[in-house]
Enzyme design. Structure first.
Site, mmCIF file in Angstrom:
data_model
loop_
_atom_site.group_PDB
_atom_site.id
_atom_site.type_symbol
_atom_site.label_atom_id
_atom_site.label_comp_id
_atom_site.label_asym_id
_atom_site.label_seq_id
_atom_site.Cartn_x
_atom_site.Cartn_y
_atom_site.Cartn_z
ATOM 1 N N HIS A 53 0.833 -1.199 0.000
ATOM 2 C CA HIS A 53 0.000 0.000 0.000
ATOM 3 C C HIS A 53 0.872 1.257 0.000
ATOM 4 O O HIS A 53 2.074 1.209 0.265
ATOM 5 C CB HIS A 53 -0.941 -0.011 1.194
ATOM 6 C CG HIS A 53 -2.031 -1.027 1.072
ATOM 7 N ND1 HIS A 53 -3.077 -1.104 1.957
ATOM 8 C CD2 HIS A 53 -2.248 -2.005 0.154
ATOM 9 C CE1 HIS A 53 -3.895 -2.085 1.596
ATOM 10 N NE2 HIS A 53 -3.404 -2.654 0.509
ATOM 11 N N GLU A 55 1.118 3.820 1.968
ATOM 12 C CA GLU A 55 1.774 4.178 3.223
ATOM 13 C C GLU A 55 3.069 3.393 3.418
ATOM 14 O O GLU A 55 4.087 3.939 3.865
ATOM 15 C CB GLU A 55 0.833 3.899 4.410
ATOM 16 C CG GLU A 55 -0.482 4.655 4.340
ATOM 17 C CD GLU A 55 -1.601 3.812 3.746
ATOM 18 O OE1 GLU A 55 -2.699 3.805 4.323
ATOM 19 O OE2 GLU A 55 -1.369 3.173 2.689
ATOM 20 N N CYS A 80 -5.760 1.208 6.022
ATOM 21 C CA CYS A 80 -6.503 -0.021 6.285
ATOM 22 C C CYS A 80 -6.123 -0.587 7.648
ATOM 23 O O CYS A 80 -5.024 -0.352 8.160
ATOM 24 C CB CYS A 80 -6.252 -1.050 5.193
ATOM 25 S SG CYS A 80 -4.562 -1.694 5.142
ATOM 26 N N CYS A 89 -2.126 -1.450 7.453
ATOM 27 C CA CYS A 89 -1.224 -0.287 7.435
ATOM 28 C C CYS A 89 -1.186 0.400 8.798
ATOM 29 O O CYS A 89 -0.188 1.027 9.148
ATOM 30 C CB CYS A 89 -1.660 0.697 6.358
ATOM 31 S SG CYS A 89 -1.320 0.117 4.677
ATOM 32 N N THR A 206 -26.614 -0.294 -31.836
ATOM 33 C CA THR A 206 -25.249 0.184 -32.089
ATOM 34 C C THR A 206 -24.376 -0.948 -32.631
ATOM 35 O O THR A 206 -23.553 -0.736 -33.531
ATOM 36 C CB THR A 206 -24.637 0.745 -30.794
ATOM 37 O OG1 THR A 206 -25.407 1.865 -30.365
ATOM 38 C CG2 THR A 206 -23.195 1.175 -31.003
ATOM 39 N N GLU A 292 -21.684 3.720 -23.971
ATOM 40 C CA GLU A 292 -21.320 4.444 -25.189
ATOM 41 C C GLU A 292 -22.412 4.453 -26.251
ATOM 42 O O GLU A 292 -22.153 4.816 -27.387
ATOM 43 C CB GLU A 292 -20.018 3.875 -25.763
ATOM 44 C CG GLU A 292 -18.799 4.139 -24.889
ATOM 45 C CD GLU A 292 -17.481 4.059 -25.651
ATOM 46 O OE1 GLU A 292 -17.497 4.046 -26.896
ATOM 47 O OE2 GLU A 292 -16.438 4.023 -25.000
ATOM 48 N N GLY A 294 -26.448 3.074 -28.035
ATOM 49 C CA GLY A 294 -26.857 4.252 -28.754
ATOM 50 C C GLY A 294 -27.839 5.112 -27.982
ATOM 51 O O GLY A 294 -27.927 5.027 -26.751
ATOM 52 N N LEU A 298 -28.775 5.159 -23.960
ATOM 53 C CA LEU A 298 -28.384 6.330 -23.179
ATOM 54 C C LEU A 298 -29.603 6.997 -22.541
ATOM 55 O O LEU A 298 -29.587 7.343 -21.353
ATOM 56 C CB LEU A 298 -27.637 7.321 -24.075
ATOM 57 C CG LEU A 298 -26.232 6.893 -24.509
ATOM 58 C CD1 LEU A 298 -25.758 7.744 -25.687
ATOM 59 C CD2 LEU A 298 -25.245 7.005 -23.355
#
Length: 348
Positions: A53, A55, A80, A89, A206, A292, A294, A298
């Site tokens: 990590h 740290e 953590c 940590c 799409t 993304e 169509g 969306l």
């Protein structure tokens, strides 16, 4: 004055952490800095899941460990306090005898959620929490959304013409291919985005019109999981010719029309597709989704409220007629100009 200093070093934590965006999942991205006598003596960031990590890397980078007992540790996310792929940590920080810890934001996941702060304070440490908190939460918005809302962070992306159309009118016999509104620089940026997100979604229309590859060929990184929403399930031609290094997940009402080697979820008539997709991806541990197209897909996600961010390219070409682009309301947080378009980024 002390607050200004803390902000300065927390910004360094953020600068470090962003370099690993998209590389640490399902873990958050985290940066850490050790400061003694107004000088950075060690710094680091979490690079990959299962690795040390931030740290630990920052503290291990300090050459003169005798300075740790009068240093401040800055970290963008609460340390953590549980055993996972790496030790807690909090144990390392306590054993290093670091007296002061400045935290950007709490880790709201169930295993931490303030417990790391409690352990450090119980050990006699001075702990300050909430320095550049909004920026720190934004950096890990995918992680926080998954843990707090129990669904992926959802980004909507599309390109529209100068007069508000997402596509031209297509003849039934037209060749399946995209009609580009944007230029190559925008496409490279989109592929960078794809490399950062875990899944990408498009609709069956799409697939049939554009024959998209949905990968990161213009960028270095892992292809996202491909998700296809097709009411009819009429996408078998695409699946037969598409070669992918990732899995394909389909949502459809017509199970018998999908290939056996494709992961599939059958929708019932009462299902809200966006909600079903989010629930399924959450159960799979997927923290982010970029939608993304169509236009129908969306608009469905917008109308049902399943979105967090929208990235919209406004091209300089005029279509005059075609498929109307979605309409969305939110706060514009960034704008960027390209040679062939202008990008707006909107959040809810």
């Amino acid at each position: 004055m002390a607050e200004d200093v803390d902000n300065k070093y927390m910004r360094r934590c953020l600068d470090l952490a962003v370099g690993a965006e998209g590389l640490t999942r399902p873990n958050p991205v985290v940066g850490a800095v050790v400061v003694c006598d107004g000088r950075i003596t060690g710094e680091g960031y979490h690079i990959y899941s299962g690795g040390p990590h931030a740290e630990v890397i920052a503290v291990n980078a300090v050459k003169d460990r005798s300075t740790l007992n009068r240093s401040t540790l800055y970290v963008s996310l609460e340390p953590c306090c549980h055993h996972g792929k790496t030790p807690p940590c909090t144990d390392m920080i306590i054993s290093a005898e670091i007296p002061r810890i400045v935290v950007g934001t709490l880790d709201t996941s169930a295993k931490v959620s303030g417990k790391g702060i409690e352990i450090l304070r119980a050990a006699g440490k001075e702990v300050r929490v909430g320095v550049l908190e909004n920026e720190c939460r934004w950096l890990n918005r995918r992680f926080f959304t998954w843990h707090e809302k129990k669904r992926p962070y959802i980004i909507l992306k599309w390109a529209e013409s100068s007069d508000g159309f997402i596509d031209l009118e297509r003849r039934a016999d037209s060749t399946p291919e995209p009609y580009w509104i944007t230029g190559l620089p925008e496409r490279v940026l989109v592929h960078k985005w794809r490399a950062t997100e875990e899944a990408i979604l498009v609709g069956g229309e799409t697939i049939r019109k554009d024959n998209p590859r949905l990968n990161v060929r213009y960028w270095k990184g892992k292809d996202p999981l491909i998700v296809i929403l097709s009411r009819s399930g009429n996408i078998e031609n695409y699946l037969e010719r598409y070669e992918t290094k990732t899995n394909i997940l389909t949502f459809t009402f017509k199970k018998d029309r999908i290939k056996d080697d494709v992961i599939q979820v059958v929708l019932e008539s009462e299902d809200v597709a966006a909600e079903k997709i989010c629930n399924t991806l959450y159960e799979m541990g997927i923290q982010s989704l970029i939608v993304e197209g169509g236009a129908v897909v969306l608009n469905h996600f917008i109308s049902k409220g399943f979105w967090d961010e929208a990235r919209i390219f406004k091209g300089f070409k005029e279509f005059k007629k075609g498929v109307k682009a979605p309409v969305i309301e939110g706060k514009v947080i960034n704008e960027l100009n390209f040679e062939t378009s202008k990008l707006r980024i909107i959040v809810r």
